[in-house]
Design a protein around this motif. Structure first.
Motif, PDB file in Angstrom:
ATOM      1  N   ASP A  24      18.675  56.166 -24.840  1.00  0.00           N
ATOM      2  CA  ASP A  24      19.584  55.512 -23.896  1.00  0.00           C
ATOM      3  C   ASP A  24      20.335  56.500 -23.013  1.00  0.00           C
ATOM      4  N   GLY A  25      19.688  57.606 -22.661  1.00  0.00           N
ATOM      5  CA  GLY A  25      20.295  58.579 -21.760  1.00  0.00           C
ATOM      6  C   GLY A  25      21.288  59.523 -22.413  1.00  0.00           C
ATOM      7  N   ASN A  26      21.501  59.405 -23.699  1.00  0.00           N
ATOM      8  CA  ASN A  26      22.443  60.253 -24.419  1.00  0.00           C
ATOM      9  C   ASN A  26      21.751  61.564 -24.789  1.00  0.00           C
ATOM     10  N   LEU A  27      22.138  62.646 -24.105  1.00  0.00           N
ATOM     11  CA  LEU A  27      21.463  63.926 -24.329  1.00  0.00           C
ATOM     12  C   LEU A  27      21.693  64.479 -25.727  1.00  0.00           C
ATOM     13  N   ARG A  28      22.901  64.292 -26.259  1.00  0.00           N
ATOM     14  CA  ARG A  28      23.186  64.778 -27.617  1.00  0.00           C
ATOM     15  C   ARG A  28      22.302  64.057 -28.640  1.00  0.00           C
ATOM     16  N   SER A  29      22.162  62.754 -28.486  1.00  0.00           N
ATOM     17  CA  SER A  29      21.296  61.986 -29.387  1.00  0.00           C
ATOM     18  C   SER A  29      19.844  62.408 -29.242  1.00  0.00           C
ATOM     19  N   THR A  30      19.434  62.722 -28.023  1.00  0.00           N
ATOM     20  CA  THR A  30      18.063  63.163 -27.777  1.00  0.00           C
ATOM     21  C   THR A  30      17.799  64.480 -28.500  1.00  0.00           C
ATOM     22  N   ILE A  31      18.712  65.426 -28.361  1.00  0.00           N
ATOM     23  CA  ILE A  31      18.543  66.720 -29.023  1.00  0.00           C
ATOM     24  C   ILE A  31      18.531  66.537 -30.542  1.00  0.00           C
ATOM     25  N   LYS A  32      19.415  65.698 -31.048  1.00  0.00           N
ATOM     26  CA  LYS A  32      19.474  65.449 -32.490  1.00  0.00           C
ATOM     27  C   LYS A  32      18.154  64.847 -32.980  1.00  0.00           C
ATOM     28  N   ALA A  33      17.614  63.886 -32.234  1.00  0.00           N
ATOM     29  CA  ALA A  33      16.350  63.257 -32.620  1.00  0.00           C
ATOM     30  C   ALA A  33      15.211  64.267 -32.618  1.00  0.00           C
ATOM     31  N   LEU A  34      15.188  65.158 -31.635  1.00  0.00           N
ATOM     32  CA  LEU A  34      14.139  66.164 -31.570  1.00  0.00           C
ATOM     33  C   LEU A  34      14.255  67.173 -32.702  1.00  0.00           C
ATOM     34  N   ILE A  35      15.469  67.541 -33.065  1.00  0.00           N
ATOM     35  CA  ILE A  35      15.676  68.454 -34.198  1.00  0.00           C
ATOM     36  C   ILE A  35      15.207  67.795 -35.487  1.00  0.00           C
ATOM     37  N   MET A  36      15.546  66.522 -35.657  1.00  0.00           N
ATOM     38  CA  MET A  36      15.128  65.799 -36.858  1.00  0.00           C
ATOM     39  C   MET A  36      13.605  65.684 -36.928  1.00  0.00           C
ATOM     40  N   ALA A  37      12.975  65.399 -35.798  1.00  0.00           N
ATOM     41  CA  ALA A  37      11.512  65.304 -35.767  1.00  0.00           C
ATOM     42  C   ALA A  37      10.888  66.648 -36.111  1.00  0.00           C
ATOM     43  N   ASN A  38      11.459  67.721 -35.590  1.00  0.00           N
ATOM     44  CA  ASN A  38      10.949  69.062 -35.878  1.00  0.00           C
ATOM     45  C   ASN A  38      11.088  69.383 -37.364  1.00  0.00           C
ATOM     46  N   GLU A  39      12.224  69.049 -37.960  1.00  0.00           N
ATOM     47  CA  GLU A  39      12.417  69.298 -39.390  1.00  0.00           C
ATOM     48  C   GLU A  39      11.409  68.515 -40.220  1.00  0.00           C
ATOM     49  N   TYR A  40      11.143  67.286 -39.816  1.00  0.00           N
ATOM     50  CA  TYR A  40      10.157  66.463 -40.522  1.00  0.00           C
ATOM     51  C   TYR A  40       8.774  67.115 -40.453  1.00  0.00           C
ATOM     52  N   LEU A  41       8.394  67.561 -39.257  1.00  0.00           N
ATOM     53  CA  LEU A  41       7.085  68.197 -39.091  1.00  0.00           C
ATOM     54  C   LEU A  41       6.997  69.508 -39.872  1.00  0.00           C
ATOM     55  N   GLU A  42       8.096  70.270 -39.928  1.00  0.00           N
ATOM     56  CA  GLU A  42       8.105  71.505 -40.714  1.00  0.00           C
ATOM     57  C   GLU A  42       7.916  71.194 -42.193  1.00  0.00           C
ATOM     58  N   ALA A  43       8.545  70.140 -42.685  1.00  0.00           N
ATOM     59  CA  ALA A  43       8.404  69.752 -44.092  1.00  0.00           C
ATOM     60  C   ALA A  43       6.964  69.302 -44.371  1.00  0.00           C
ATOM     61  N   GLU A  44       6.381  68.540 -43.454  1.00  0.00           N
ATOM     62  CA  GLU A  44       4.993  68.110 -43.608  1.00  0.00           C
ATOM     63  C   GLU A  44       4.057  69.322 -43.660  1.00  0.00           C
ATOM     64  N   LEU A  45       4.305  70.291 -42.787  1.00  0.00           N
ATOM     65  CA  LEU A  45       3.487  71.495 -42.748  1.00  0.00           C
ATOM     66  C   LEU A  45       3.603  72.272 -44.055  1.00  0.00           C
ATOM     67  N   GLU A  46       4.813  72.394 -44.576  1.00  0.00           N
ATOM     68  CA  GLU A  46       5.009  73.099 -45.845  1.00  0.00           C
ATOM     69  C   GLU A  46       4.257  72.408 -46.974  1.00  0.00           C
ATOM     70  N   GLU A  47       4.300  71.069 -47.008  1.00  0.00           N
ATOM     71  CA  GLU A  47       3.578  70.320 -48.042  1.00  0.00           C
ATOM     72  C   GLU A  47       2.076  70.534 -47.912  1.00  0.00           C
ATOM     73  N   LEU A  48       1.581  70.502 -46.692  1.00  0.00           N
ATOM     74  CA  LEU A  48       0.156  70.701 -46.463  1.00  0.00           C
ATOM     75  C   LEU A  48      -0.269  72.105 -46.853  1.00  0.00           C
ATOM     76  N   GLN A  49       0.546  73.107 -46.493  1.00  0.00           N
ATOM     77  CA  GLN A  49       0.229  74.480 -46.864  1.00  0.00           C
ATOM     78  C   GLN A  49       0.220  74.647 -48.375  1.00  0.00           C
ATOM     79  N   ALA A  50       1.158  74.020 -49.067  1.00  0.00           N
ATOM     80  CA  ALA A  50       1.201  74.102 -50.529  1.00  0.00           C
ATOM     81  C   ALA A  50      -0.030  73.441 -51.137  1.00  0.00           C
ATOM     82  N   ALA A  51      -0.431  72.306 -50.588  1.00  0.00           N
ATOM     83  CA  ALA A  51      -1.607  71.607 -51.104  1.00  0.00           C
ATOM     84  C   ALA A  51      -2.870  72.441 -50.889  1.00  0.00           C
TER      85      ALA A  51
END
Length: 72
Positions: A24-51
């Motif tokens: 909804d045009g909120n830049l702070r919310s946009t940055i927060k959402a992108l950081i959260m998405a990045n953290e999720y992808l990093e966790a997925e990558l770590e799980e895949l690397q461990a597997a």
């Protein structure tokens, strides 16, 4: 600047516009959402690397291997 660089930049500009619109045009919310998405992808990558380190084959790789062997 090459045509490829302009196309790449256009793609990123469009992706930024979409992300901002989704928040909804909120830049702070946009940055927060992108950081959260990045953290999720990093966790997925770590799980895949461990597997992979443990010798596990991801399900998507198994199904690709099955389809290749049945096509032969």
């Amino acid at each position: 600047m090459s045509a490829t660089a302009l196309l790449d930049n256009s793609h990123y500009e469009q992706a930024c516009d979409q992300a901002i619109a989704m928040c909804d045009g909120n830049l702070r919310s946009t940055i927060k959402a992108l950081i959260m998405a990045n953290e999720y992808l990093e966790a997925e990558l770590e799980e895949l690397q461990a597997a992979v380190s443990a010798g596990c084959i991801p399900e998507t790789s198994r199904s690709k291997m099955r389809s290749k062997s049945s096509a032969a």
